[in-house]
Design a protein around this motif. Structure first.
Motif, mmCIF file in Angstrom:
data_model
loop_
_atom_site.group_PDB
_atom_site.id
_atom_site.type_symbol
_atom_site.label_atom_id
_atom_site.label_comp_id
_atom_site.label_asym_id
_atom_site.label_seq_id
_atom_site.Cartn_x
_atom_site.Cartn_y
_atom_site.Cartn_z
ATOM 1 N N LYS A 243 0.781 -1.144 -0.097
ATOM 2 C CA LYS A 243 -0.045 0.085 0.011
ATOM 3 C C LYS A 243 1.024 1.301 0.047
ATOM 4 O O LYS A 243 0.626 2.368 -0.724
ATOM 5 C CB LYS A 243 -0.874 0.002 0.993
ATOM 6 N N ALA A 244 2.068 1.334 0.569
ATOM 7 C CA ALA A 244 2.835 2.413 0.884
ATOM 8 C C ALA A 244 3.436 2.550 -0.316
ATOM 9 O O ALA A 244 3.747 3.963 -0.893
ATOM 10 C CB ALA A 244 3.898 2.095 1.978
ATOM 11 N N GLU A 245 3.838 1.607 -1.292
ATOM 12 C CA GLU A 245 4.199 1.795 -2.555
ATOM 13 C C GLU A 245 3.476 2.445 -3.606
ATOM 14 O O GLU A 245 3.522 3.033 -4.258
ATOM 15 C CB GLU A 245 5.046 0.462 -2.837
ATOM 16 N N LEU A 246 2.105 1.739 -3.402
ATOM 17 C CA LEU A 246 1.195 2.045 -4.579
ATOM 18 C C LEU A 246 0.585 3.502 -4.088
ATOM 19 O O LEU A 246 0.442 4.268 -5.171
ATOM 20 C CB LEU A 246 -0.081 1.225 -4.374
ATOM 21 N N GLU A 247 0.597 4.131 -2.979
ATOM 22 C CA GLU A 247 -0.163 5.375 -2.952
ATOM 23 C C GLU A 247 0.901 6.597 -3.055
ATOM 24 O O GLU A 247 0.363 7.642 -3.014
ATOM 25 C CB GLU A 247 -0.622 5.354 -1.150
ATOM 26 N N ILE A 248 1.944 6.278 -3.395
ATOM 27 C CA ILE A 248 2.871 7.454 -4.032
ATOM 28 C C ILE A 248 3.226 7.091 -5.353
ATOM 29 O O ILE A 248 4.033 8.159 -5.847
ATOM 30 C CB ILE A 248 4.111 7.420 -3.097
ATOM 31 N N ILE A 249 2.564 6.384 -6.149
ATOM 32 C CA ILE A 249 2.732 6.495 -7.576
ATOM 33 C C ILE A 249 1.766 7.311 -8.088
ATOM 34 O O ILE A 249 0.574 7.113 -7.738
ATOM 35 C CB ILE A 249 2.534 4.881 -8.091
ATOM 36 N N PRO A 250 2.139 8.143 -8.886
ATOM 37 C CA PRO A 250 1.051 9.203 -9.743
ATOM 38 C C PRO A 250 0.046 8.340 -10.750
ATOM 39 O O PRO A 250 0.390 7.096 -11.046
ATOM 40 C CB PRO A 250 1.933 10.260 -10.256
ATOM 41 N N ASN A 251 -1.050 9.145 -11.096
ATOM 42 C CA ASN A 251 -1.991 8.566 -12.009
ATOM 43 C C ASN A 251 -1.302 8.340 -13.223
ATOM 44 O O ASN A 251 -0.374 9.048 -13.676
ATOM 45 C CB ASN A 251 -3.310 9.336 -12.092
ATOM 46 N N LEU A 252 -1.864 7.305 -14.206
ATOM 47 C CA LEU A 252 -1.314 7.452 -15.441
ATOM 48 C C LEU A 252 -1.777 8.182 -16.313
ATOM 49 O O LEU A 252 -3.269 8.679 -16.390
ATOM 50 C CB LEU A 252 -1.614 5.677 -15.831
#
Length: 427
Positions: free
Chosen positions: A99-108
């Motif tokens: 979750k910590a990795e996913l939540e800091i990745i911007p939208n595509l």
């Protein structure tokens, strides 16, 4: 937030889309974290299943009078109970890491968004109005406005840099702009007027992608609430966790609120004048729509913002932002830039973004399509400025200034000004 299942199914496409934003590939790292999480979750489920099964076997053995078998199984159950907290903790830790990795990745980015590293590669798609020709050298608002009631010194003395104290007709013109914007957006474009809180909890900020990545850009209170950076947060999060009926869509919400930004990453930018303030007002537009309607809604929202500029006869241009200049949560963004004759440049006054289902996944907001009994889908959310009041005030001051230092009130605003047709210095 991104769907890990979609990443598993097509990691190459995910990494390719991130590359358009100038980011390194992360799909394999995410998939590895997900595999670890799923393996541990399976261990927990297997242990729970065996514990439940063994508990039943104890009862059966006892019913048969087989105390030895019952005792043996009890030992097994005790061992499972002792081991399970550690397995569950590891599973929770693995889920938290993912979750910590996913939540800091911007939208595509959307496919039709131009590639580019920064604002110089944004694409101008339209221009409206002809900049006024002055027979004198127009002033920047920071030089023109203090004599008319824009008091930078008092604002700074009260609160520090990037705060301003408006007085008299200047304050009234600021209020008139906000009221005019609300009236146009509600009466002519079908937005529902709202008066939301400007203090929100972590969940609202997280759901609208302001946390955790942008915590330092916002102000937090002593009771652990956040001052909203824009009412996008309050309006969008108003449907957080809900399952909406198809008949409720589209939802179009607007609010005129105070907004607060620490501008932690904007040191040295627009520190002079009224353009970049810690406290400001904005007429926000938010749409919550079916997935298939979001592209058309995006165009509709941009037109609603453009209408304000056109009614005020303020020249502007419309830009499609490139991949390197879009905001974190956006899949596609149009900026409107208004002409400021004092600066001799176009400056941003509205940004309208389609986030797709990016925020909806973080908020867990879905809708049930018409005719469906069980199937649900994530809504799509959009947000935009309709407009930023302070920046519009700046644009009016610079575009409507006169050689004698007065400012003509645009005709669209005169009904809100009680007959005042010009801002003049107090004598």
């Amino acid at each position: 937030m991104h769907d890990i299942r979609s990443i598993r199914e097509n990691p190459e496409a995910f990494d390719a889309a991130l590359a358009r934003r100038g980011l390194e590939p992360v799909a394999q790292k995410l998939i590895s974290l997900d595999e670890e999480r799923r393996a541990l979750t399976t261990q927990v489920q297997v242990a729970q299943s065996r514990r439940n099964e063994a508990s039943k076997l104890i009862g059966a053995a006892m019913a048969k009078g087989d105390k030895d078998t019952a005792e043996t199984i009890k030992v097994e159950v005790a061992a499972i109970k002792e081991e399970m907290p550690a397995i569950e903790a590891r599973a929770d830790e693995a889920a938290a890491k993912l979750k910590a990795e996913l939540e800091i990745i911007p939208n595509l980015p959307s496919e039709d968004v131009p590639d580019g590293a920064g604002e110089d590669e944004n694409v101008e798609v339209a221009r409206w109005g002809t900049p006024r020709s002055f027979d004198f050298t127009p002033k920047e608002h920071a030089d023109l406005a203090p004599a008319l009631g824009m008091d930078f010194e008092t604002g700074a003395r009260l609160s520090g840099a990037r705060f301003t104290f408006l007085r008299g007709d200047m304050a009234r013109l600021h209020r008139a702009l906000g009221q005019f914007m609300l009236d146009v957006q509600t009466h002519e474009h079908g937005y529902e007027e709202c008066n939301p809180p400007v203090l929100v909890r972590d969940e609202a900020m997280y759901g609208t992608d302001k946390l955790p990545k942008f915590a330092e850009d916002s102000f937090r209170t002593t009771d652990d609430r956040w001052l909203i950076p824009t009412s996008e947060v309050s309006l969008t999060a108003s449907v957080m966790g809900e399952l909406l009926d198809d008949s409720a869509l589209p939802m179009r919400l607007t609010a005129l609120t105070l907004c607060f930004r620490s501008e932690a990453g904007a040191a040295g930018r627009d520190t002079r004048g009224f353009i970049r303030q810690h406290q400001f007002e904005k007429c926000e537009l938010v749409s919550i729509v079916r997935s298939e309607d979001s592209e058309a809604e995006h165009d509709r929202m941009v037109r609603a913002a453009e209408a304000i500029l056109e009614r005020l006869d303020l020249p502007y241009r419309k830009l499609l932002l490139c991949t390197g200049d879009m905001g974190f949560g956006a899949r596609k963004t149009y900026d409107l830039e208004v002409w400021l004759p004092g600066q001799g440049a176009y400056r941003e006054i509205s940004s309208c973004s389609n986030t797709g289902d990016f925020q909806a996944r973080r908020m867990n907001t879905r809708y049930r399509p018409a005719g469906e009994q069980k199937t649900t889908q994530f809504v799509h959310t959009l947000n935009g400025s309709g407009l930023a009041v302070g920046r519009t005030l700046v644009a009016v001051l610079e575009n409507y200034q006169n050689e004698d230092g007065t400012v003509t009130v645009p005709s669209a605003l005169q009904p809100y000004m009680g007959g005042i047709e010009r801002l003049m210095a107090e004598t």
